[in-house]
Write a protein that holds these residues in place. Structure first.
Motif, short mmCIF file in Angstrom:
data_model
loop_
_atom_site.label_atom_id
_atom_site.label_comp_id
_atom_site.label_asym_id
_atom_site.label_seq_id
_atom_site.Cartn_x
_atom_site.Cartn_y
_atom_site.Cartn_z
N UNK A 38 7.61 7.32 2.07
CA UNK A 38 8.21 5.98 2.04
C UNK A 38 7.58 5.22 0.89
N UNK A 39 8.41 4.69 0.00
CA UNK A 39 7.93 3.95 -1.17
C UNK A 39 8.59 2.58 -1.22
N UNK A 40 7.88 1.63 -1.80
CA UNK A 40 8.49 0.33 -2.11
C UNK A 40 8.72 0.32 -3.62
N UNK A 41 9.98 0.12 -4.01
CA UNK A 41 10.33 0.24 -5.42
C UNK A 41 10.56 -1.11 -6.08
N UNK A 69 0.80 -1.22 0.00
CA UNK A 69 0.00 0.00 0.00
C UNK A 69 0.83 1.27 0.00
N UNK A 70 2.15 1.14 -0.03
CA UNK A 70 3.03 2.31 -0.06
C UNK A 70 3.12 2.87 -1.47
N UNK A 71 3.52 4.13 -1.63
CA UNK A 71 3.76 4.66 -2.97
C UNK A 71 4.72 3.77 -3.75
N UNK A 72 4.47 3.66 -5.07
CA UNK A 72 5.36 2.86 -5.91
C UNK A 72 6.40 3.77 -6.59
N UNK A 115 5.17 -1.38 7.30
CA UNK A 115 4.47 -0.69 8.39
C UNK A 115 5.45 -0.17 9.43
N UNK A 116 6.45 -0.99 9.76
CA UNK A 116 7.44 -0.56 10.77
C UNK A 116 8.24 0.65 10.27
N UNK A 117 8.63 0.59 9.02
CA UNK A 117 9.43 1.69 8.47
C UNK A 117 8.61 2.98 8.44
N UNK A 167 4.20 -11.40 3.64
CA UNK A 167 3.77 -10.89 4.95
C UNK A 167 4.90 -10.12 5.62
N UNK A 168 6.10 -10.64 5.50
CA UNK A 168 7.26 -9.96 6.07
C UNK A 168 7.44 -8.58 5.45
N UNK A 169 7.25 -8.48 4.13
CA UNK A 169 7.39 -7.18 3.47
C UNK A 169 6.33 -6.19 3.93
N UNK A 170 5.08 -6.68 4.12
CA UNK A 170 4.01 -5.79 4.59
C UNK A 170 4.32 -5.25 5.99
N UNK A 171 4.73 -6.15 6.87
CA UNK A 171 5.02 -5.72 8.24
C UNK A 171 6.24 -4.80 8.26
#
Length: 556
Positions: free
Chosen positions: A192-195, A124-127, A180-182, A173-177
């Motif tokens: 914060x984006x996941x690229x 759900x983070x910006x791409x 959230x932590x970051x 699941x690890x990436x989602x959590x």
């Protein structure tokens, strides 16, 4: 109007409701009559002005109009498409007929599509697309305010190991959590984006000093080091971070992301779980290597590689017995590239197999022409890299080079390093036995500078030892170098091996080595690496050191 499936309102020339259909009442659900209300009162405060202006414009212009707005219903605020049409009442006054169609589903769908286009589906983070927009906005704001910002590239440590061992469901699941932590460690103004994969990027407006960057980075790293409890597994990962600042490390989004990523890779290579800020002086070499590698692929297509040939002469008579083929690269307009730069690069990117095959074939064909000029046998020495030696196609390449050139196996000497023998002795032994069975000779290059295990001299079919220039350059003055050379030459003599001393640059070195029993000499004193035309001239004129040198060597 009552039979229509849409909400219908009749308005007077001030926008007050004269009539409302039953369907409209069901949508609004106020529980009281809304006749006499202004239509705009049914909308949220933020949309009321839009409705009032649309009504006024439709009444004054006499033309139909259409707007998309929200109407407060008994459950929530729903999107409606309002179609406004003028009409004349029986009393002769102008009024409006407003037909409202529920488009909430359509609006929700469009909003979801917009969100999907700009956000990562997993976290759900910006791409990357939205990140690029945010970076460009940050650059524009920095230009206006004069305050810079920083970009942090973060990669999870040990994520691949978790993903491979436990599967993608645990990995996702690890990436989602982790996302959230970051996100929790950053401010609301930060992005914060996941690229992609396990890579995240943070944009920190106003943070430009290394102290500020390291403070945020330590917080992020510490958050990633707390164990993750996922689907019954306790997982330990970490994070490595690279940072770049605007405008010091780049004036556009592409450069900033690239430099932050370069710094992050350096953080992973130098211990992980740390933050490295981009340093132009330190990392320019890496960028140079990338551009050099791209140029190398072009050079293969454009034929920029060629061979030089350095004479290998008899240590006593100084007669040319063979040549070592040495690869060279001449870049147009930029000049020569040292082999110490491009050979390791070709080894790492796989081009060495293509270049090595070409060099072996070309060298064999060229030495055949040298033999025709000299009217006597000559051999060619060709270096073989570890990657070539491990290639399943190498024996076929060698056989093809001998067949095309017409050389016999004994006229080819392959130079390998000690590391090739020791990294996989079983494979090395099998390969060398097959090479030797064709009559091809094998030399150990730079003998004494690698593993120097004497066991392989007994185990493998080796014919020649090449004494590295490091042991020759200070002869005969250096007692230690003299002792090392004497030991190697004595060992080779007792094992019936030929010896080639590299880097011979003067008569004193040649005389010393010849007196100690060195078989062959190679170096600037007897001939620099040269183009084929110069080698042919050398063979035709026998332009080697004076015969008197041989007399001095042979003198008692």
């Amino acid at each position: 109007m009552e039979a229509a499936g849409d909400a219908v309102f009749c308005l007077d020339d001030r926008g007050r409701i004269l009539y409302v259909s039953q369907r409209a009442l069901e949508f609004v659900g106020t529980g009281v009559s809304i006749v006499g209300w202004f239509l705009s009162e049914l909308a949220p405060l933020s949309d009321r002005l839009i409705i009032s202006l649309a009504i006024t414009q439709a009444l004054e212009s006499g033309r139909s109009g259409k707007i998309n707005t929200r109407i407060n219903t008994r459950k929530s605020s729903m999107w409606f498409e309002l179609q406004l049409t003028n009409y004349v009442t029986p009393e002769g006054t102008t009024a409006l007929l407003v037909v409202g169609r529920d488009i909430s589903v359509q609006q929700d769908t469009e909003e979801r599509l917009r969100h999907m286009a700009t956000h990562d589906a997993l976290t759900g983070l910006p791409n990357r697309s939205l990140l690029s927009d945010r970076l460009q906005m940050a650059i524009a704001q920095a230009k206006r305010t004069g305050r810079g910002f920083s970009v942090l590239a973060l990669d999870l440590d040990r994520f691949k190991k978790v993903n491979d061992a436990l599967g993608h469901l645990v990995g996702d699941t690890l990436l989602r959590v982790a996302g959230e932590r970051l996100r929790e460690t950053l401010r609301n103004v930060d992005t914060l984006a996941r690229v992609g994969g396990d890579e995240f990027v943070a944009v920190l407006p106003g943070a430009v000093s290394e102290a500020e960057i390291q403070t945020v980075a330590r917080r992020m790293i510490a958050n990633m080091q707390v164990p993750f409890e996922i689907q019954g597994h306790t997982l330990y990962v970490g994070a490595s971070i690279g940072a770049a600042t605007y405008p010091d490390h780049g004036d556009d989004d592409v450069k900033l992301l690239s430099h932050a990523d370069t710094a992050m890779c350096h953080a992973k290579e130098t211990g992980k779980a740390r933050c490295v800020v981009y340093n132009p002086q330190k990392f320019n070499q890496q960028e140079y290597d990338v551009s050099m590698e791209a140029a190398m692929f072009d050079a293969v297509r454009n034929g920029e590689f060629f061979l030089h040939y350095q004479p290998i002469v008899d240590a006593v008579t100084c007669q040319v017995l063979g040549f070592e083929a040495l690869m060279r690269w001449m870049r147009p307009e930029l000049g020569p590239v040292p082999p110490s730069q491009f050979i390791p690069m070709a080894e790492s990117n796989g081009l060495i197999n293509l270049l090595g095959a070409w060099a072996l074939r070309s060298a064999c064909m060229q030495i055949k022409r040298f033999q025709e000029v000299a009217g006597r046998p000559l051999y060619v020495s060709v270096n073989v890299s570890p990657r070539q030696f491990r290639n399943d196609q190498f024996l076929g390449v060698m056989d093809n080079a001998l067949s095309m050139s017409g050389l016999v196996g004994s006229e080819l000497l392959l130079e390998i390093t000690e590391g090739i023998l020791m990294s996989d002795p079983e494979h090395a032994e099998a390969m060398l036995n097959q090479i030797s069975s064709r009559g091809v000779k094998i030399a150990i290059d730079d003998f004494g500078t690698g593993y120097s295990s004497l066991a392989y001299l007994k185990r493998f079919p080796i014919s020649t030892l090449k004494i590295d220039r490091a042991f020759v350059q200070d002869l005969p003055e250096s007692v230690k170098d003299a002792a090392i050379c004497n030991v190697v030459l004595s060992l080779a003599s007792h094992l019936n091996l030929s010896t080639v001393a590299e880097g011979v640059e003067n008569a004193a070195q040649l005389e010393f080595l010849a007196r100690q029993g060195c078989t062959l000499i190679q170096g600037y004193f007897t001939g620099r690496p040269m183009l084929p035309e110069a080698a042919i001239t050398l063979l035709q004129t026998a332009a080697v050191p004076a015969p008197s040198l041989a007399k001095r060597v042979l003198a008692p």
